[in-house]
Design a protein around this motif. Structure first.
Motif, PDB file in Angstrom:
ATOM      1  N   SER A 211       0.829  -1.211   0.000  1.00 36.45           N
ATOM      2  CA  SER A 211       0.000   0.000   0.000  1.00 36.45           C
ATOM      3  C   SER A 211       0.857   1.252   0.000  1.00 36.45           C
ATOM      4  O   SER A 211       0.546   2.242  -0.692  1.00 36.45           O
ATOM      5  CB  SER A 211      -0.930   0.008   1.217  1.00 36.45           C
ATOM      6  N   VAL A 212       1.948   1.231   0.747  1.00 34.88           N
ATOM      7  CA  VAL A 212       2.872   2.373   0.772  1.00 34.88           C
ATOM      8  C   VAL A 212       3.497   2.570  -0.612  1.00 34.88           C
ATOM      9  O   VAL A 212       3.567   3.700  -1.128  1.00 34.88           O
ATOM     10  CB  VAL A 212       3.970   2.154   1.837  1.00 34.88           C
ATOM     11  N   LYS A 213       3.935   1.476  -1.217  1.00 35.57           N
ATOM     12  CA  LYS A 213       4.551   1.565  -2.554  1.00 35.57           C
ATOM     13  C   LYS A 213       3.550   2.065  -3.591  1.00 35.57           C
ATOM     14  O   LYS A 213       3.895   2.876  -4.457  1.00 35.57           O
ATOM     15  CB  LYS A 213       5.102   0.201  -2.963  1.00 35.57           C
ATOM     16  N   ASP A 214       2.316   1.582  -3.486  1.00 35.65           N
ATOM     17  CA  ASP A 214       1.293   2.001  -4.453  1.00 35.65           C
ATOM     18  C   ASP A 214       1.061   3.505  -4.380  1.00 35.65           C
ATOM     19  O   ASP A 214       0.976   4.185  -5.415  1.00 35.65           O
ATOM     20  CB  ASP A 214      -0.028   1.262  -4.180  1.00 35.65           C
ATOM     21  N   TRP A 215       0.923   4.033  -3.164  1.00 37.62           N
ATOM     22  CA  TRP A 215       0.674   5.466  -3.033  1.00 37.62           C
ATOM     23  C   TRP A 215       1.888   6.276  -3.481  1.00 37.62           C
ATOM     24  O   TRP A 215       1.742   7.320  -4.127  1.00 37.62           O
ATOM     25  CB  TRP A 215       0.290   5.835  -1.609  1.00 37.62           C
ATOM     26  N   GLN A 216       3.070   5.837  -3.148  1.00 33.66           N
ATOM     27  CA  GLN A 216       4.269   6.558  -3.566  1.00 33.66           C
ATOM     28  C   GLN A 216       4.382   6.618  -5.084  1.00 33.66           C
ATOM     29  O   GLN A 216       4.801   7.641  -5.639  1.00 33.66           O
ATOM     30  CB  GLN A 216       5.512   5.900  -2.957  1.00 33.66           C
TER      31      GLN A 216
END
Length: 458
Positions: A211-216
């Motif tokens: 989820s962190v990677k997706d938003w970044q």
């Protein structure tokens, strides 16, 4: 085919005849109003495109809420009167072009399908060159080539059904836009949830790490922060061609592949609208003056209040910068003012087109209209010329003026390019039948070298 004249400059003929059967359109076969409308759209599009050649990410945030700044008012005028409208007009005329190209081939007893799809295939290739070699991140040629292949199958539908199709496709386009926004929002909300867990000292699961990677990734592509903006600017100002290319080549490719499904519907709806308006005689000037006056007054009377309100809401109050937009996205499942956009846009593009056709029918500004028609006749060449000029002025391997100019100063260059093309296009067409890229495109379409120089006629 009913294509009566609109009573404007004699240098641009406006009737259709079948000559040189199956070959490219000749000067006597051109429809003057369509060339002029295409020229207006092409020059107008540059007003929206040039900031993306020249300005750093988030460039408008410095003046978006400052009415004392000249940039605010320049942006306001362009957004209210032209943003989206010029591209809409160009898409409509592209739809008209599909009917004209195919009908001439069918009248000549030729198979239109193979020629048309070859024509669109070359346009897709030209778009890839414009975006990945000449490095214009906002290229439309690629998309028009693909969408043109879809619009082709609707060309024989009756105008009333085409208009209904426009409505259905527009609804689908809005649904896709909402879906795209909500996809971004879901990723943002998932990231916020993970952030709260991190603040409480919780260990992230693999799903939360994703989820962190997706938003970044979303933020880097669509909502860059100040650090990413500075890095993008550094890349654009690099003297190395491949360094500049690395700035947005992946994003462009994603738009042409991964996000293509989101970008099809708007141009398709407008191409269908153009087909309907052609069959109704609107774009060829066959309506009586009274009806053009009615369309113009209704378009401006209804469209301007809508777009002015939308501008006020979106830019000067509630979504002033990237951080404010992200906060808005966390709180709202939909940007409701976006529902205004398709209505005000169609109202204003119809008003603009009606105004231009009224000028043509009134035989005023004939010199300017002739020049606009020449620009429209060489639209492909002039469009790519925009790319060449702007990249060489602003990119690091050129004059390296990226992020150096004030927003309002960009429009001095826009005016210069307009004047250049309004002067050069009619001079070129005095001696040659096609613009340089139009000649290449036609030669490739017919798989035969086309005659270039104009033959003197008695």
């Amino acid at each position: 085919m009913n294509t009566s004249t609109v009573g404007a400059p004699a240098s641009l003929a406006s009737h259709i005849e079948t000559s040189r059967a199956g070959g490219p359109v000749t000067q006597t076969e051109r429809i003057q109003a369509i060339d002029i409308l295409r020229g207006v759209a092409l020059l107008g599009i540059l007003m929206m495109n040039i900031p993306f050649f020249a300005m750093a990410d988030r460039f408008s945030e410095s003046f978006r809420q400052d009415p004392s700044n000249i940039n605010f008012w320049v942006n306001a005028v362009i957004t209210v009167l032209f943003e989206g409208k010029m591209r809409a007009l160009f898409s409509m005329i592209f739809g008209v072009g599909i009917i004209l190209f195919v009908s001439r081939k069918e009248q000549a007893g030729q198979s239109a399908i193979s020629l048309f799809f070859r024509r669109m295939g070359w346009l897709v290739l030209f778009g890839l060159i414009d975006s990945h070699v000449l490095l214009w991140m906002g290229d439309i040629l690629y998309f028009y080539g693909i969408i043109g292949m879809i619009a082709f199958w609707f060309r024989k539908i009756k105008p009333g059904y085409l208009a209904l199709g426009v409505l259905l496709v527009a609804i689908l386009d809005n649904a896709m836009a909402v879906s795209f926004y909500q996809n971004l929002r879901d990723k943002r909300l998932a990231y916020v949830s993970v952030e709260k867990g991190q603040q409480q000292g919780k260990t992230l699961t693999p799903a939360q790490q994703q989820s962190v990677k997706d938003w970044q990734e979303i933020q880097k592509s669509f909502l860059p922060n100040n650090v990413e903006t500075a890095e993008h600017t550094r890349l654009m100002k690099s003297p190395g061609y491949f360094t500049v290319a690395s700035r947005f080549r992946k994003e462009v490719w994603d738009a042409q592949t991964k996000y293509l499904i989101y970008g099809i519907w708007d141009p398709l709806a407008l191409m269908l609208l153009g087909m309907a308006l052609y069959r109704w005689g609107f774009v060829t000037g066959q309506w009586p003056r009274r009806r053009y006056w009615q369309a113009m007054l209704a378009g401006y009377g209804l469209g301007l209040p809508l777009v002015i309100f939308s501008f006020y809401y979106g830019y000067s109050r509630h979504i002033a910068d990237t951080e404010a937009f992200i906060q808005y996205m966390e709180q709202h499942p939909i940007i409701w003012t976006n529902l205004i956009y398709p209505f005000q846009r169609i109202l204003l593009v119809m008003a603009h087109a009606s105004l231009v056709i009224l000028l043509i029918k009134s035989n005023v500004l004939t010199g300017l209209l002739n020049r606009l028609g020449a620009v429209g006749q060489m639209a492909f060449t002039n469009y790519v010329m925009h790319t060449v000029i702007c990249t060489l002025v602003f990119y690091g391997y050129g004059l390296n003026q990226y992020a150096e100019w004030e927003f309002y100063q960009l429009y001095f260059l826009v005016a210069t390019i307009w004047v250049l093309q309004l002067i050069v296009s009619p001079i070129w067409l005095r001696y040659y039948q096609f613009g340089p890229l139009e000649w290449v495109w036609r030669s490739l379409t017919y798989w035969q070298r086309q005659p270039m120089r104009r033959v003197a006629q008695a």
